[in-house]
Design an enzyme around this catalytic site. Structure first.
Site, PDB file in Angstrom:
ATOM      1  N   ASN A  48      -9.365  19.027  27.698  1.00 44.96           N
ATOM      2  CA  ASN A  48     -10.009  18.453  28.883  1.00 44.96           C
ATOM      3  C   ASN A  48      -9.415  19.075  30.139  1.00 44.96           C
ATOM      4  O   ASN A  48      -8.209  19.376  30.204  1.00 44.96           O
ATOM      5  CB  ASN A  48      -9.947  16.921  28.894  1.00 44.96           C
ATOM      6  CG  ASN A  48      -8.570  16.333  28.719  1.00 44.96           C
ATOM      7  OD1 ASN A  48      -7.688  16.936  28.124  1.00 44.96           O
ATOM      8  ND2 ASN A  48      -8.363  15.146  29.244  1.00 44.96           N
ATOM      9  N   GLU A  50      -9.476  18.201  34.077  1.00 40.17           N
ATOM     10  CA  GLU A  50      -9.881  17.196  35.057  1.00 40.17           C
ATOM     11  C   GLU A  50     -10.013  17.800  36.451  1.00 40.17           C
ATOM     12  O   GLU A  50      -9.682  18.971  36.681  1.00 40.17           O
ATOM     13  CB  GLU A  50      -8.871  16.031  35.026  1.00 40.17           C
ATOM     14  CG  GLU A  50      -8.898  15.343  33.667  1.00 40.17           C
ATOM     15  CD  GLU A  50      -8.078  14.061  33.610  1.00 40.17           C
ATOM     16  OE1 GLU A  50      -7.221  13.841  34.483  1.00 40.17           O
ATOM     17  OE2 GLU A  50      -8.311  13.280  32.659  1.00 40.17           O
ATOM     18  N   CYS A  59     -14.713  17.559  29.491  1.00 37.20           N
ATOM     19  CA  CYS A  59     -14.041  17.084  28.273  1.00 37.20           C
ATOM     20  C   CYS A  59     -13.682  18.248  27.353  1.00 37.20           C
ATOM     21  O   CYS A  59     -14.271  19.332  27.430  1.00 37.20           O
ATOM     22  CB  CYS A  59     -14.948  16.128  27.502  1.00 37.20           C
ATOM     23  SG  CYS A  59     -15.380  14.645  28.412  1.00 37.20           S
ATOM     24  N   GLU A  61     -14.305  18.688  24.224  1.00 34.70           N
ATOM     25  CA  GLU A  61     -15.424  19.103  23.361  1.00 34.70           C
ATOM     26  C   GLU A  61     -16.306  20.114  24.079  1.00 34.70           C
ATOM     27  O   GLU A  61     -16.695  21.144  23.522  1.00 34.70           O
ATOM     28  CB  GLU A  61     -16.283  17.893  22.978  1.00 34.70           C
ATOM     29  CG  GLU A  61     -15.576  16.835  22.166  1.00 34.70           C
ATOM     30  CD  GLU A  61     -14.912  15.759  23.027  1.00 34.70           C
ATOM     31  OE1 GLU A  61     -14.324  16.110  24.084  1.00 34.70           O
ATOM     32  OE2 GLU A  61     -14.965  14.584  22.647  1.00 34.70           O
ATOM     33  N   CYS A  92     -17.721  11.269  24.620  1.00 34.63           N
ATOM     34  CA  CYS A  92     -18.538  10.577  25.625  1.00 34.63           C
ATOM     35  C   CYS A  92     -20.009  10.920  25.427  1.00 34.63           C
ATOM     36  O   CYS A  92     -20.369  11.815  24.649  1.00 34.63           O
ATOM     37  CB  CYS A  92     -18.077  10.962  27.032  1.00 34.63           C
ATOM     38  SG  CYS A  92     -18.669  12.572  27.596  1.00 34.63           S
ATOM     39  N   CYS A  95     -20.976  14.610  26.053  1.00 36.92           N
ATOM     40  CA  CYS A  95     -20.525  15.495  24.971  1.00 36.92           C
ATOM     41  C   CYS A  95     -21.378  15.318  23.720  1.00 36.92           C
ATOM     42  O   CYS A  95     -21.679  16.290  23.024  1.00 36.92           O
ATOM     43  CB  CYS A  95     -19.054  15.264  24.657  1.00 36.92           C
ATOM     44  SG  CYS A  95     -17.991  15.955  25.941  1.00 36.92           S
TER      45      CYS A  95
HETATM   46  N1  THU Z   1     -11.972  13.000  27.189  1.00 41.78           N
HETATM   47  C1  THU Z   1     -12.231  14.094  26.427  1.00 41.78           C
HETATM   48  O1  THU Z   1     -11.889  15.226  26.795  1.00 41.78           O
HETATM   49  N2  THU Z   1     -12.863  13.914  25.245  1.00 41.78           N
HETATM   50  C2  THU Z   1     -13.145  12.687  24.694  1.00 41.78           C
HETATM   51  O2  THU Z   1     -13.677  12.616  23.599  1.00 41.78           O
HETATM   52  C3  THU Z   1     -12.780  11.460  25.430  1.00 41.78           C
HETATM   53  C4  THU Z   1     -12.377  11.660  26.836  1.00 41.78           C
HETATM   54  C5  THU Z   1     -11.210  13.197  28.444  1.00 41.78           C
HETATM   55  C6  THU Z   1     -11.974  13.053  29.724  1.00 41.78           C
HETATM   56  C7  THU Z   1     -10.867  12.685  30.685  1.00 41.78           C
HETATM   57  O3  THU Z   1     -10.199  13.860  31.108  1.00 41.78           O
HETATM   58  C8  THU Z   1      -9.896  11.889  29.840  1.00 41.78           C
HETATM   59  O4  THU Z   1     -10.170  12.236  28.496  1.00 41.78           O
HETATM   60  C9  THU Z   1      -9.981  10.391  30.027  1.00 41.78           C
HETATM   61  O5  THU Z   1     -11.265   9.937  29.829  1.00 41.78           O
END
Ligand code: THU
Length: 136
Positions: A48, A50, A59, A61, A92, A95
């Site tokens: 991920n 941010e 994310c 994925e 999410c 994704c």
């Molecule tokens: N996140 C992912 O990268 N993949 C997931 O399956 C769940 C959430 C990330 C997004 C954000 O940076 C952090 O996790 C918190 O939601």
């Protein structure tokens, strides 16, 4: 020449955990890693990434899928997802839609330190999904 052996679910998950180390998650502090297995056997990792404008977050994925597609690989079989919480990190909605686009018949592997791995089909995570076939 020795035949190519298929990567195991455990090995794919280990790669997802490895990818988690690259996560850029200064806001949520929730690090996620993904390992995407392509039909051709290649593996693409993702984490991920941010953003101070929170909605700009990508994310793990999607990072993996976009890396692969940008390298000319579009067909995938499986994706393993690992999170720093040690609990199942469920993809999410965005994704799920992205996975449906490129691997509607694919599998999603999630991991929990306590409860072990769980496997889901992309179709069960996005029932009645809308995809490229619907726009023909
Ligand atoms: N996140 C992912 O990268 N993949 C997931 O399956 C769940 C959430 C990330 C997004 C954000 O940076 C952090 O996790 C918190 O939601």
């Amino acid at each position: 020449m020795a035949g190519k052996t298929e990567i195991t679910d455990m090995e794919l998950m280990a790669k997802a955990k490895e990818a988690m180390a690259q996560a850029y998650a200064p806001y949520s502090k929730f690090q996620v890693g993904a390992a995407l297995l392509a039909e051709n056997g290649q593996i693409f990792s993702g984490c991920n990434v941010e953003n101070a404008s929170y909605g700009g977050t990508i994310c793990a994925e999607r990072t993996a899928v976009v890396k692969a597609v940008s390298e000319g690989v579009r067909e995938f079989r499986k994706i393993a997802i690992a999170a720093s919480s040690g609990e199942y990190a469920s993809p999410c909605g965005i994704c799920r839609q992205v996975l449906f686009e490129f691997m509607p018949d694919g599998t999603v592997l999630l991991d929990s330190e306590k409860e072990g791995m769980k496997s889901f089909s992309v179709r069960e995570l996005l029932p009645f999904g809308f995809g490229p076939e619907d726009l023909r």
